[in-house]
Design a protein around this motif. Structure first.
Motif, PDB file in Angstrom:
ATOM      1  N   THR A  94      -0.145 -15.528 -62.964  1.00 29.38           N
ATOM      2  CA  THR A  94       0.610 -16.623 -63.558  1.00 29.38           C
ATOM      3  C   THR A  94       1.935 -16.716 -62.819  1.00 29.38           C
ATOM      4  N   HIS A  95       2.722 -17.717 -63.161  1.00 29.00           N
ATOM      5  CA  HIS A  95       4.041 -17.844 -62.530  1.00 29.00           C
ATOM      6  C   HIS A  95       4.922 -16.689 -62.994  1.00 29.00           C
ATOM      7  N   GLY A  96       5.222 -15.764 -62.079  1.00 25.19           N
ATOM      8  CA  GLY A  96       6.098 -14.650 -62.400  1.00 25.19           C
ATOM      9  C   GLY A  96       5.419 -13.443 -62.991  1.00 25.19           C
ATOM     10  N   GLY A  97       4.081 -13.446 -63.046  1.00 25.86           N
ATOM     11  CA  GLY A  97       3.409 -12.297 -63.641  1.00 25.86           C
ATOM     12  C   GLY A  97       1.900 -12.394 -63.576  1.00 25.86           C
ATOM     13  N   ALA A  98       1.248 -11.831 -64.580  1.00 24.75           N
ATOM     14  CA  ALA A  98      -0.218 -11.851 -64.631  1.00 24.75           C
ATOM     15  C   ALA A  98      -0.662 -11.631 -66.069  1.00 24.75           C
ATOM     16  N   LYS A  99      -1.914 -11.972 -66.340  1.00 28.15           N
ATOM     17  CA  LYS A  99      -2.489 -11.761 -67.666  1.00 28.15           C
ATOM     18  C   LYS A  99      -3.929 -11.304 -67.517  1.00 28.15           C
ATOM     19  N   ARG A 100      -4.451 -10.698 -68.546  1.00 24.57           N
ATOM     20  CA  ARG A 100      -5.832 -10.244 -68.495  1.00 24.57           C
ATOM     21  C   ARG A 100      -6.774 -11.438 -68.556  1.00 24.57           C
ATOM     22  N   ILE A 141     -13.024 -16.268 -49.428  1.00 26.00           N
ATOM     23  CA  ILE A 141     -14.112 -16.766 -50.269  1.00 26.00           C
ATOM     24  C   ILE A 141     -14.484 -18.183 -49.871  1.00 26.00           C
ATOM     25  N   LEU A 142     -13.486 -19.008 -49.624  1.00 24.12           N
ATOM     26  CA  LEU A 142     -13.766 -20.381 -49.201  1.00 24.12           C
ATOM     27  C   LEU A 142     -14.505 -20.401 -47.869  1.00 24.12           C
ATOM     28  N   ALA A 143     -14.161 -19.491 -46.960  1.00 18.16           N
ATOM     29  CA  ALA A 143     -14.850 -19.429 -45.662  1.00 18.16           C
ATOM     30  C   ALA A 143     -16.322 -19.085 -45.854  1.00 18.16           C
ATOM     31  N   GLU A 144     -16.606 -18.153 -46.752  1.00 12.39           N
ATOM     32  CA  GLU A 144     -18.004 -17.783 -47.015  1.00 12.39           C
ATOM     33  C   GLU A 144     -18.770 -18.935 -47.663  1.00 12.39           C
ATOM     34  N   ILE A 145     -18.098 -19.684 -48.522  1.00 12.64           N
ATOM     35  CA  ILE A 145     -18.757 -20.839 -49.142  1.00 12.64           C
ATOM     36  C   ILE A 145     -19.061 -21.897 -48.096  1.00 12.64           C
ATOM     37  N   ARG A 146     -18.142 -22.126 -47.181  1.00 13.79           N
ATOM     38  CA  ARG A 146     -18.393 -23.074 -46.089  1.00 13.79           C
ATOM     39  C   ARG A 146     -19.587 -22.632 -45.246  1.00 13.79           C
ATOM     40  N   ASP A 147     -19.713 -21.323 -45.030  1.00 14.39           N
ATOM     41  CA  ASP A 147     -20.833 -20.802 -44.244  1.00 14.39           C
ATOM     42  C   ASP A 147     -22.184 -21.098 -44.898  1.00 14.39           C
ATOM     43  N   LEU A 148     -22.179 -21.351 -46.205  1.00 15.14           N
ATOM     44  CA  LEU A 148     -23.419 -21.698 -46.912  1.00 15.14           C
ATOM     45  C   LEU A 148     -23.777 -23.174 -46.731  1.00 15.14           C
ATOM     46  N   GLY A 149     -22.921 -23.925 -46.042  1.00 15.89           N
ATOM     47  CA  GLY A 149     -23.179 -25.347 -45.831  1.00 15.89           C
ATOM     48  C   GLY A 149     -22.521 -26.249 -46.848  1.00 15.89           C
ATOM     49  N   VAL A 150     -21.665 -25.687 -47.691  1.00 15.51           N
ATOM     50  CA  VAL A 150     -20.960 -26.463 -48.707  1.00 15.51           C
ATOM     51  C   VAL A 150     -19.661 -27.012 -48.103  1.00 15.51           C
ATOM     52  N   GLN A 151     -19.400 -28.297 -48.313  1.00 15.39           N
ATOM     53  CA  GLN A 151     -18.129 -28.870 -47.887  1.00 15.39           C
ATOM     54  C   GLN A 151     -17.049 -28.459 -48.882  1.00 15.39           C
ATOM     55  N   VAL A 152     -16.050 -27.751 -48.394  1.00 22.04           N
ATOM     56  CA  VAL A 152     -14.955 -27.288 -49.254  1.00 22.04           C
ATOM     57  C   VAL A 152     -13.759 -28.213 -49.053  1.00 22.04           C
ATOM     58  N   ILE A 153     -13.300 -28.807 -50.145  1.00 22.90           N
ATOM     59  CA  ILE A 153     -12.157 -29.717 -50.120  1.00 22.90           C
ATOM     60  C   ILE A 153     -11.026 -29.063 -50.899  1.00 22.90           C
ATOM     61  N   THR A 154      -9.905 -28.833 -50.233  1.00 23.39           N
ATOM     62  CA  THR A 154      -8.762 -28.222 -50.911  1.00 23.39           C
ATOM     63  C   THR A 154      -7.613 -29.213 -51.007  1.00 23.39           C
ATOM     64  N   VAL A 155      -6.952 -29.186 -52.141  1.00 26.65           N
ATOM     65  CA  VAL A 155      -5.781 -30.028 -52.364  1.00 26.65           C
ATOM     66  C   VAL A 155      -4.601 -29.124 -52.686  1.00 26.65           C
ATOM     67  N   PRO A 156      -3.374 -29.565 -52.384  1.00 28.94           N
ATOM     68  CA  PRO A 156      -2.210 -28.691 -52.604  1.00 28.94           C
ATOM     69  C   PRO A 156      -2.101 -28.217 -54.044  1.00 28.94           C
ATOM     70  N   ALA A 157      -1.852 -26.929 -54.208  1.00 27.73           N
ATOM     71  CA  ALA A 157      -1.642 -26.381 -55.546  1.00 27.73           C
ATOM     72  C   ALA A 157      -0.317 -26.887 -56.109  1.00 27.73           C
ATOM     73  N   PRO A 158      -0.240 -27.076 -57.420  1.00 27.49           N
ATOM     74  CA  PRO A 158       1.022 -27.541 -58.010  1.00 27.49           C
ATOM     75  C   PRO A 158       2.165 -26.591 -57.716  1.00 27.49           C
ATOM     76  N   ASP A 159       3.346 -27.127 -57.492  1.00 26.07           N
ATOM     77  CA  ASP A 159       4.519 -26.302 -57.244  1.00 26.07           C
ATOM     78  C   ASP A 159       4.790 -25.397 -58.441  1.00 26.07           C
ATOM     79  N   GLY A 160       5.035 -24.131 -58.154  1.00 23.83           N
ATOM     80  CA  GLY A 160       5.367 -23.204 -59.225  1.00 23.83           C
ATOM     81  C   GLY A 160       4.183 -22.668 -59.965  1.00 23.83           C
ATOM     82  N   GLN A 161       2.957 -23.028 -59.561  1.00 19.64           N
ATOM     83  CA  GLN A 161       1.802 -22.511 -60.298  1.00 19.64           C
ATOM     84  C   GLN A 161       1.590 -21.048 -60.042  1.00 19.64           C
ATOM     85  N   ARG A 162       1.876 -20.631 -58.798  1.00 22.04           N
ATOM     86  CA  ARG A 162       1.680 -19.226 -58.458  1.00 22.04           C
ATOM     87  C   ARG A 162       3.007 -18.607 -58.038  1.00 22.04           C
ATOM     88  N   SER A 163       3.087 -17.320 -58.296  1.00 20.95           N
ATOM     89  CA  SER A 163       4.297 -16.619 -57.876  1.00 20.95           C
ATOM     90  C   SER A 163       4.104 -16.053 -56.491  1.00 20.95           C
TER      91      SER A 163
END
Length: 260
Positions: A52-58, A238-260
């Motif tokens: 989470t932002h600034g920490g983690a949770k179970r 993980i995304l690289a391995e998924i691409r190797d399976l023939g799946v098109q991986v589309i990534t969009v920018p993560a929201p600002d502040g979502q991750r620490s």
């Protein structure tokens, strides 16, 4: 403190309810915040916690369904961004199956008013699509689950078998290369399997934290997907391995502040 010992301390601390702050973990272990962040990344990728932002949770146990309101509040901004990207993959006049779940509901909100034919597996998505004129919205019969408003039962499976879809928009409680796509209830898994078979194209829309996690009821291999939409903070390996399976991986920018 050695890495393995730190991980044990972190996991014992994270196992308590609520969010554990990074500064508390640095005090417990005697290492820097940079080291703790690296530890949290490794433990999240192994499926033991969620950052989470600034920490983690179970993370919840794999067989525990979360209340709809809790799921709807999680990753709210990320879901909006993912929904916008997914809506761009849908062409006018396509027949689309909308899976149950809060992420699929967000996609439905983005597509409201578009000239598509939609078969919705939850009333939440049906209401979102039906809020504006222009979209043909259908729902199967059967019981409605009180919390998620998901439809279930034989009538849903029959409706999916009789519906020829151009695309299905899928959600999952977890996505693992080893354990596949999975959810927390048997009925939901059955619906997802039938939806996959009914569609020519399969799009999974998933928050980064759900990658490499495991849930109880597996409904497909990752390789059945045509496209996966997630955010840029997803683990690259993980995304690289998924691409190797023939799946098109589309990534969009993560929201600002979502991750620490």
């Amino acid at each position: 403190m050695e890495r393995e010992q730190r991980h044990k301390v972190i996991m014992r601390t994270i196992d308590r309810p609520g969010i554990t702050r990074i500064d508390a973990l640095t005090e417990l272990t005697g290492v820097s915040a940079v080291t703790i962040r690296r530890d949290l990344v490794e433990l999240e990728q192994a499926g033991f916690l969620a950052r989470t932002h600034g920490g983690a949770k179970r993370v919840p146990k794999r067989g525990t369904p979360q209340p709809f309101a809790v799921r709807q509040a999680e990753d709210r901004e990320a879901k909006r961004i993912l929904a916008q990207a997914t809506a761009q993959l849908i062409a006018d006049d396509e027949a689309v199956i909308f899976d149950n779940g809060t992420t699929c509901q967000a996609v439905a909100q983005e597509l409201a008013g578009r000239p598509i034919t939609a078969l919705c597996l939850s009333l939440h998505s049906a209401v979102a699509l039906g809020s504006r004129a222009g979209t043909n919205v259908f729902i199967p019969g059967g019981p409605v689950e009180n919390d998620s408003l998901a439809l279930s039962g034989p009538a849903v499976i029959t409706a999916l078998r009789d519906f020829s879809a151009d695309v299905v928009i899928l959600g999952s409680c977890s996505t693992s290369l080893e354990h596949g796509l999975a959810t927390t209830t048997y009925d939901d898994a059955e619906n997802k399997r039938a939806a996959i078979h009914a569609a020519n194209r399969r799009i999974l829309v998933v928050a980064a934290r759900k990658l490499n996690h495991v849930s109880t009821f597996r409904f497909a291999d990752v390789a059945v997907l045509h496209q996966l939409v997630t955010t840029t903070d997803a683990p690259r390996e993980i995304l690289a391995e998924i691409r190797d399976l023939g799946v098109q991986v589309i990534t969009v920018p993560a929201p600002d502040g979502q991750r620490s």
